[in-house]
Design a protein around this motif. Structure first.
Motif, PDB file in Angstrom:
ATOM      1  N   MET A  93       0.534  -1.217  -0.080  1.00 13.54           N
ATOM      2  CA  MET A  93      -0.352  -0.319  -0.237  1.00 13.54           C
ATOM      3  C   MET A  93       1.088   0.922  -0.593  1.00 13.54           C
ATOM      4  N   ARG A  94       1.931   1.829   0.472  1.00  9.27           N
ATOM      5  CA  ARG A  94       2.907   2.290   1.066  1.00  9.27           C
ATOM      6  C   ARG A  94       3.561   2.348  -0.068  1.00  9.27           C
ATOM      7  N   ALA A  95       4.155   1.177  -1.047  1.00  9.93           N
ATOM      8  CA  ALA A  95       4.616   1.535  -2.143  1.00  9.93           C
ATOM      9  C   ALA A  95       3.961   1.768  -3.146  1.00  9.93           C
ATOM     10  N   VAL A  96       2.358   2.131  -3.207  1.00 10.05           N
ATOM     11  CA  VAL A  96       2.065   2.641  -4.154  1.00 10.05           C
ATOM     12  C   VAL A  96       1.144   3.584  -4.804  1.00 10.05           C
ATOM     13  N   ALA A  97       1.765   4.619  -3.678  1.00  7.40           N
ATOM     14  CA  ALA A  97       0.712   5.878  -2.878  1.00  7.40           C
ATOM     15  C   ALA A  97       1.414   6.816  -4.053  1.00  7.40           C
TER      16      ALA A  97
END
Lengths: 249, 155
Positions: A93-97
């Protein structure tokens, strides 16, 4: 299916998977981007009304498409994190943002650059453009929310809820040009029936969309790998991996 | 599935469903404000306000463009194939402004129902093709035979 998810959830397994994923797919993504840009800029014919200015479509549309799809990836990771408490899902999730935020920003800027000569204005508050701006704020909100918490588990929970709530915006962006009177034109690529864009322009556009998807996947996997190195820098397994990589050169 | 996970899954899906429903209802209630412009049919029916700036959008009627010989004033008509609104504009029009193409004009309606525009934007449609293909279509006269799609998204 479950065994793959279990493997994906294991940091050492994912770290090794990310290494080989990037080794094979990053060169393909770069080649696809170069070929797509060359095809779009030099081989595809000019448009009958816009001339050459339409060529920004080869960046604008892929960036927008992947920004929308990327949001679902982030929201799905949020769901996994919320329900199954998988740490790798938080990382995903953190990588996509930031990647999604960058793509949304590219779509907005290229749209403004195209809008000035075509419509006669950089910006207009129509449904498509406004909902796309909200998408940018959602991505930025997820980034900010992650940083706002000391406790990573609490941060992941808050971000998962925000990304799930934000999914309502994606069909709104997609259908905005059909539901409301807007300045932005409706989609040229149609899933059913004949596309409103000539095949000599459609094929390079589809190649560019594929290239952007690949680049997105590589950027997300790269971010996740970096995040793993940061989180597990004191773990024995990671130090062994890193030593092996160093030994290989 | 573990009961606690099942419970969390239900909660997560409920968040999505209820927030979607809430935002759906809000945007349905505000649909008049989300529309960027009024179609000429709404103007003719008196649904568009007359005292403040509004946007009117439609297709420029063939043969309706009249350019002043002394200044940059252009008068043209815009239609949604139900009603027609006359628009006057003084200034430089966008390159894609042409008869039979979409425009969105912002201005105030005067007492005669003429829109005095302060801004005219060209609305590009979704059709992209090389000039040869356009010329071939022109030769078959497909462009003039049927009115272009008009309406939400179709303008």
């Amino acid at each position: 299916m479950w065994s793959i998810i279990h493997k994906m959830g294991s940091p050492p397994w994912f770290y090794r998977f990310a290494g080989s994923f990037l080794k094979w797919l990053l060169p393909i993504a770069i080649v696809a981007l170069i070929v797509g840009a060359f095809w779009g800029l030099f081989i595809a014919p000019p448009d009958f009304r816009q001339g050459n200015s339409y060529r920004i479509i080869f960046i604008h549309v892929p960036a927008a498409v992947v920004a929308l799809a990327g949001y679902y990836v982030m929201a799905f990771a949020g769901l996994m994190s919320l329900v199954w408490k998988i740490k790798m899902a938080d990382t995903a999730m953190r990588a996509v943002a930031p990647v999604g935020a960058a793509l949304t920003f590219i779509a907005l800027v290229t749209g403004a650059i195209w809008g000035k000569p075509t419509w006669g204005t950089w910006w207009v508050w129509d449904a498509r453009i406004t909902s796309m701006l909200i998408l940018l704020f959602l991505y930025l909100g997820v980034i900010a929310l992650f940083e706002a918490y000391e406790n990573k588990a609490a941060a992941a929970k808050a971000c998962a809820v925000l990304s799930l709530v934000g999914t309502v915006n994606i069909p709104i962006i997609y259908k905005s040009v059909d539901w409301w009177y807007s300045l932005h034109q409706p989609a040229s690529i149609k899933f059913s029936g004949e596309s409103a864009i000539d095949s000599s322009m459609l094929y390079p556009l589809l190649l560019n969309i594929a290239a952007f998807y690949l680049t997105f996947a590589c950027a997300v996997v790269f971010n996740m790998r970096t995040e793993l190195i940061d989180s597990y820098r004191r773990s024995a397994w990671l130090q062994t991996e890193l030593k092996q990589e160093l030994a290989k050169g | 599935m573990h009961p606690r996970r099942k419970q969390r899954l239900v909660i997560a899906l409920a968040i999505v469903v209820f927030s979607s429903a809430a935002i759906g209802l809000v945007s349905y209630a505000l649909r008049g404000n989300i529309n960027l412009f009024y179609p000429p049919a709404d103007v003719a029916a008196g649904k568009a306000p007359t005292e403040r700036t509004i946007r009117v959008g439609g297709m420029v009627v063939d043969g309706s463009i009249k350019r002043s010989t002394s200044d940059l004033t252009t008068t043209f008509q815009v239609t949604d194939y139900e009603a027609t609104v006359t628009i006057t504009y003084t200034g430089i029009l966008p390159d894609l402004f042409a008869e039979g193409e979409g425009v969105v004009a912002a201005g105030i309606l005067d007492e005669n129902g003429i829109l005095e525009a302060s801004e005219v934007l060209a609305k590009h449609d979704e059709n992209y093709m090389p000039p040869e293909v356009a010329a071939a279509l022109e030769g078959k006269d497909l462009s003039g035979s049927a009115p272009k799609s008009y309406g939400k998204g179709g303008l």
